[in-house]
Scaffold this motif. Sequence first.
Motif, PDB file in Angstrom:
ATOM      1  N   THR A 103      -6.071 -38.684 -28.737  1.00  0.00           N
ATOM      2  CA  THR A 103      -6.186 -37.362 -29.344  1.00  0.00           C
ATOM      3  C   THR A 103      -7.089 -36.426 -28.538  1.00  0.00           C
ATOM      4  OG1 THR A 103      -5.720 -38.256 -31.542  1.00  0.00           O
ATOM      5  CG2 THR A 103      -6.842 -36.127 -31.456  1.00  0.00           C
ATOM      6  N   PRO A 104      -8.263 -36.886 -28.056  1.00  0.00           N
ATOM      7  CA  PRO A 104      -9.085 -35.996 -27.229  1.00  0.00           C
ATOM      8  C   PRO A 104      -8.368 -35.519 -25.958  1.00  0.00           C
ATOM      9  CG  PRO A 104     -10.435 -37.785 -28.048  1.00  0.00           C
ATOM     10  CD  PRO A 104      -9.011 -38.122 -28.395  1.00  0.00           C
ATOM     11  N   GLU A 105      -7.566 -36.398 -25.335  1.00  0.00           N
ATOM     12  CA  GLU A 105      -6.810 -35.985 -24.150  1.00  0.00           C
ATOM     13  C   GLU A 105      -5.773 -34.934 -24.516  1.00  0.00           C
ATOM     14  OE1 GLU A 105      -5.180 -39.156 -21.724  1.00  0.00           O
ATOM     15  OE2 GLU A 105      -6.782 -40.491 -22.366  1.00  0.00           O
ATOM     16  N   ALA A 106      -5.080 -35.143 -25.638  1.00  0.00           N
ATOM     17  CA  ALA A 106      -4.060 -34.187 -26.080  1.00  0.00           C
ATOM     18  C   ALA A 106      -4.689 -32.827 -26.347  1.00  0.00           C
ATOM     19  CB  ALA A 106      -3.364 -34.712 -27.333  1.00  0.00           C
ATOM     20  N   TYR A 107      -5.842 -32.818 -27.014  1.00  0.00           N
ATOM     21  CA  TYR A 107      -6.509 -31.553 -27.314  1.00  0.00           C
ATOM     22  C   TYR A 107      -7.002 -30.865 -26.049  1.00  0.00           C
ATOM     23  CZ  TYR A 107      -6.311 -31.006 -32.326  1.00  0.00           C
ATOM     24  OH  TYR A 107      -5.861 -30.754 -33.600  1.00  0.00           O
ATOM     25  N   LEU A 108      -7.395 -31.623 -25.043  1.00  0.00           N
ATOM     26  CA  LEU A 108      -7.822 -31.002 -23.790  1.00  0.00           C
ATOM     27  C   LEU A 108      -6.644 -30.287 -23.140  1.00  0.00           C
ATOM     28  CD1 LEU A 108      -9.665 -30.302 -21.508  1.00  0.00           C
ATOM     29  CD2 LEU A 108      -9.484 -32.648 -20.643  1.00  0.00           C
ATOM     30  N   LYS A 109      -5.471 -30.914 -23.143  1.00  0.00           N
ATOM     31  CA  LYS A 109      -4.296 -30.274 -22.557  1.00  0.00           C
ATOM     32  C   LYS A 109      -3.977 -28.962 -23.286  1.00  0.00           C
ATOM     33  CE  LYS A 109      -2.933 -33.402 -19.418  1.00  0.00           C
ATOM     34  NZ  LYS A 109      -1.630 -34.076 -19.450  1.00  0.00           N
ATOM     35  N   LEU A 110      -4.087 -28.964 -24.610  1.00  0.00           N
ATOM     36  CA  LEU A 110      -3.822 -27.750 -25.385  1.00  0.00           C
ATOM     37  C   LEU A 110      -4.845 -26.661 -25.058  1.00  0.00           C
ATOM     38  CD1 LEU A 110      -2.926 -29.273 -28.887  1.00  0.00           C
ATOM     39  CD2 LEU A 110      -1.359 -28.503 -27.086  1.00  0.00           C
ATOM     40  N   HIS A 111      -6.105 -27.073 -24.891  1.00  0.00           N
ATOM     41  CA  HIS A 111      -7.146 -26.102 -24.527  1.00  0.00           C
ATOM     42  C   HIS A 111      -6.893 -25.498 -23.143  1.00  0.00           C
ATOM     43  CE1 HIS A 111      -9.477 -27.544 -27.963  1.00  0.00           C
ATOM     44  NE2 HIS A 111     -10.363 -26.604 -27.721  1.00  0.00           N
ATOM     45  N   LEU A 112      -6.445 -26.309 -22.193  1.00  0.00           N
ATOM     46  CA  LEU A 112      -6.186 -25.796 -20.846  1.00  0.00           C
ATOM     47  C   LEU A 112      -5.142 -24.683 -20.889  1.00  0.00           C
ATOM     48  CD1 LEU A 112      -6.113 -29.103 -18.750  1.00  0.00           C
ATOM     49  CD2 LEU A 112      -7.922 -27.371 -18.778  1.00  0.00           C
ATOM     50  N   LEU A 113      -4.157 -24.817 -21.763  1.00  0.00           N
ATOM     51  CA  LEU A 113      -3.132 -23.790 -21.903  1.00  0.00           C
ATOM     52  C   LEU A 113      -3.710 -22.522 -22.535  1.00  0.00           C
ATOM     53  CD1 LEU A 113      -0.275 -26.131 -23.108  1.00  0.00           C
ATOM     54  CD2 LEU A 113      -0.146 -24.686 -21.073  1.00  0.00           C
ATOM     55  N   SER A 114      -4.413 -22.668 -23.643  1.00  0.00           N
ATOM     56  CA  SER A 114      -4.916 -21.490 -24.348  1.00  0.00           C
ATOM     57  C   SER A 114      -6.056 -20.795 -23.605  1.00  0.00           C
ATOM     58  CB  SER A 114      -5.353 -21.867 -25.766  1.00  0.00           C
ATOM     59  OG  SER A 114      -4.226 -22.177 -26.564  1.00  0.00           O
ATOM     60  N   HIS A 115      -6.775 -21.530 -22.752  1.00  0.00           N
ATOM     61  CA  HIS A 115      -7.800 -20.916 -21.905  1.00  0.00           C
ATOM     62  C   HIS A 115      -7.197 -20.290 -20.640  1.00  0.00           C
ATOM     63  CE1 HIS A 115     -11.837 -21.828 -23.586  1.00  0.00           C
ATOM     64  NE2 HIS A 115     -11.209 -22.810 -24.199  1.00  0.00           N
ATOM     65  N   ARG A 116      -5.876 -20.311 -20.538  1.00  0.00           N
ATOM     66  CA  ARG A 116      -5.146 -19.764 -19.382  1.00  0.00           C
ATOM     67  C   ARG A 116      -5.479 -20.477 -18.075  1.00  0.00           C
ATOM     68  NH1 ARG A 116      -6.769 -13.528 -20.532  1.00  0.00           N
ATOM     69  NH2 ARG A 116      -5.548 -13.133 -22.411  1.00  0.00           N
ATOM     70  N   LEU A 117      -5.840 -21.733 -18.177  1.00  0.00           N
ATOM     71  CA  LEU A 117      -6.098 -22.520 -16.971  1.00  0.00           C
ATOM     72  C   LEU A 117      -4.827 -23.199 -16.473  1.00  0.00           C
ATOM     73  CD1 LEU A 117      -9.529 -24.104 -17.981  1.00  0.00           C
ATOM     74  CD2 LEU A 117      -9.123 -22.225 -16.384  1.00  0.00           C
ATOM     75  N   LYS A 119      -0.289 -22.838 -17.064  1.00  0.00           N
ATOM     76  CA  LYS A 119       0.790 -22.091 -17.699  1.00  0.00           C
ATOM     77  C   LYS A 119       1.734 -23.035 -18.445  1.00  0.00           C
ATOM     78  CE  LYS A 119       0.738 -17.968 -14.809  1.00  0.00           C
ATOM     79  NZ  LYS A 119       1.529 -17.034 -13.979  1.00  0.00           N
ATOM     80  N   PRO A 120       2.480 -22.506 -19.417  1.00  0.00           N
ATOM     81  CA  PRO A 120       3.405 -23.339 -20.181  1.00  0.00           C
ATOM     82  C   PRO A 120       4.338 -24.142 -19.292  1.00  0.00           C
ATOM     83  CG  PRO A 120       3.204 -21.196 -21.217  1.00  0.00           C
ATOM     84  CD  PRO A 120       2.448 -21.117 -19.914  1.00  0.00           C
ATOM     85  N   HIS A 121       4.552 -25.373 -19.697  1.00  0.00           N
ATOM     86  CA  HIS A 121       5.426 -26.338 -19.032  1.00  0.00           C
ATOM     87  C   HIS A 121       4.913 -26.784 -17.664  1.00  0.00           C
ATOM     88  CE1 HIS A 121       9.195 -28.209 -20.228  1.00  0.00           C
ATOM     89  NE2 HIS A 121       9.421 -28.403 -18.943  1.00  0.00           N
ATOM     90  N   SER A 122       3.639 -26.482 -17.368  1.00  0.00           N
ATOM     91  CA  SER A 122       3.068 -26.948 -16.101  1.00  0.00           C
ATOM     92  C   SER A 122       2.286 -28.248 -16.285  1.00  0.00           C
ATOM     93  CB  SER A 122       2.145 -25.881 -15.504  1.00  0.00           C
ATOM     94  OG  SER A 122       0.989 -25.691 -16.314  1.00  0.00           O
ATOM     95  N   LEU A 123       2.035 -28.644 -17.536  1.00  0.00           N
ATOM     96  CA  LEU A 123       1.272 -29.857 -17.822  1.00  0.00           C
ATOM     97  C   LEU A 123       2.179 -30.938 -18.383  1.00  0.00           C
ATOM     98  CD1 LEU A 123      -1.869 -28.343 -19.614  1.00  0.00           C
ATOM     99  CD2 LEU A 123      -1.645 -28.974 -17.199  1.00  0.00           C
ATOM    100  N   ASN A 124       1.813 -32.179 -18.143  1.00  0.00           N
ATOM    101  CA  ASN A 124       2.549 -33.309 -18.705  1.00  0.00           C
ATOM    102  C   ASN A 124       2.087 -33.530 -20.143  1.00  0.00           C
ATOM    103  OD1 ASN A 124       3.706 -35.745 -19.402  1.00  0.00           O
ATOM    104  ND2 ASN A 124       3.339 -36.700 -17.409  1.00  0.00           N
ATOM    105  N   LEU A 125       2.940 -33.183 -21.094  1.00  0.00           N
ATOM    106  CA  LEU A 125       2.624 -33.339 -22.511  1.00  0.00           C
ATOM    107  C   LEU A 125       3.507 -34.388 -23.175  1.00  0.00           C
ATOM    108  CD1 LEU A 125       2.216 -29.586 -23.563  1.00  0.00           C
ATOM    109  CD2 LEU A 125       0.446 -31.182 -22.832  1.00  0.00           C
TER     110      LEU A 125
END
Length: 344
Positions: A103-117, A119-125
């Motif tokens: 869960t902490p890893e999943a939330y970090l990925k979501l934060h990277l998107l919302s912090h604009r670090l 872009k959508p579909h650039s991360l392995n989710l």
Amino acid sequence: MTTSLFSIAFGVGTQNRQGNWLEVFYAQPLLSPSAELVAKVGEVLGYSGGNQAIVISNNQATKLAEALKGIDAAQSALLTRLAESHRPLVATLLAEDSAPTSTPEAYLKLHLLSHRLAKPHSLNLSGIFPLLPNVAWTSQGAVDLAELAELQLEARLKGDLLEVFSVDKFPKMTDYVVPSGVRIADSARVRLGAYIGEGTTVMHEGFVNFNAGTEGPGMIEGRVSAGVFVGKGSDLGGGCSTMGTLSGGGNIVISVGEGCLIGANAGIGIPLGDRNIVEAGLYITAGTKVALLDEQNALVKVVKARDLAGQPDLLFRRNSQNGAVECKTNKTAIELNEALHAHN
């Protein structure tokens, strides 16, 4: 020990009574942190490599703050604040952008998107949904559904009200990050993991899902679904629906080019090129048969909508007499584009 990481973040979160994570808040996630920072963190936490979410104590947070003073002042200051927490702390280190496993890893990925670090579909989710527990988002934060009834009773006995805003896997983005230069009329309609670009306005009926978003500036009055990324200067009309597919790889990503207009109650299942117009009420899927018309409105040929994906300066409409979906060159868009180029 490796000194190269894809991402690192220090967070504070919520656990249920069994010690399982419900959510994590990362105030300052980092993408591609410096080797010096990674080395110091590894030294304090005993990190040896790989993707890990390490629960840390207040004392460890203090040690990390001291160790990072001369390396990253912002992270050091954050850890000083975290060391005062009465809630559980976690350091999440991602050696690579692989599928999240906690869960902490999943939330970090979501934060990277919302912090604009990222872009959508650039991360392995891949596999993210089982890692996001379905919780009650309340006036007292995230609550395990199995513990909700008891907490509601406790609140009532004290003369208080435990208000439940939603029951979902995803929280509101604005409870975790408010990007600069945006307007969001109803924050409940933008999920954590959305990418909201500078200059974007999300109107009251607009909705932006996780792993989706807008490059900005632009206006969102309809739905932006997972996998959709809207280009600059586009207008998604009220009630419109953009379809995208989110998964591990090889799936469709619906992109919307710059300067597009998708009318009210319209929707797309193909990527749009720049300056496309889809008239109100028209829904286009990849398999929709489209009649291509010439300048005199004569039929040239019939193609599937997927064959027009990504092409610029197109106008999609429905024939009011026979119901056929038609496509013409968007003259207005071409003339405007030519004028802009001439002016530049």
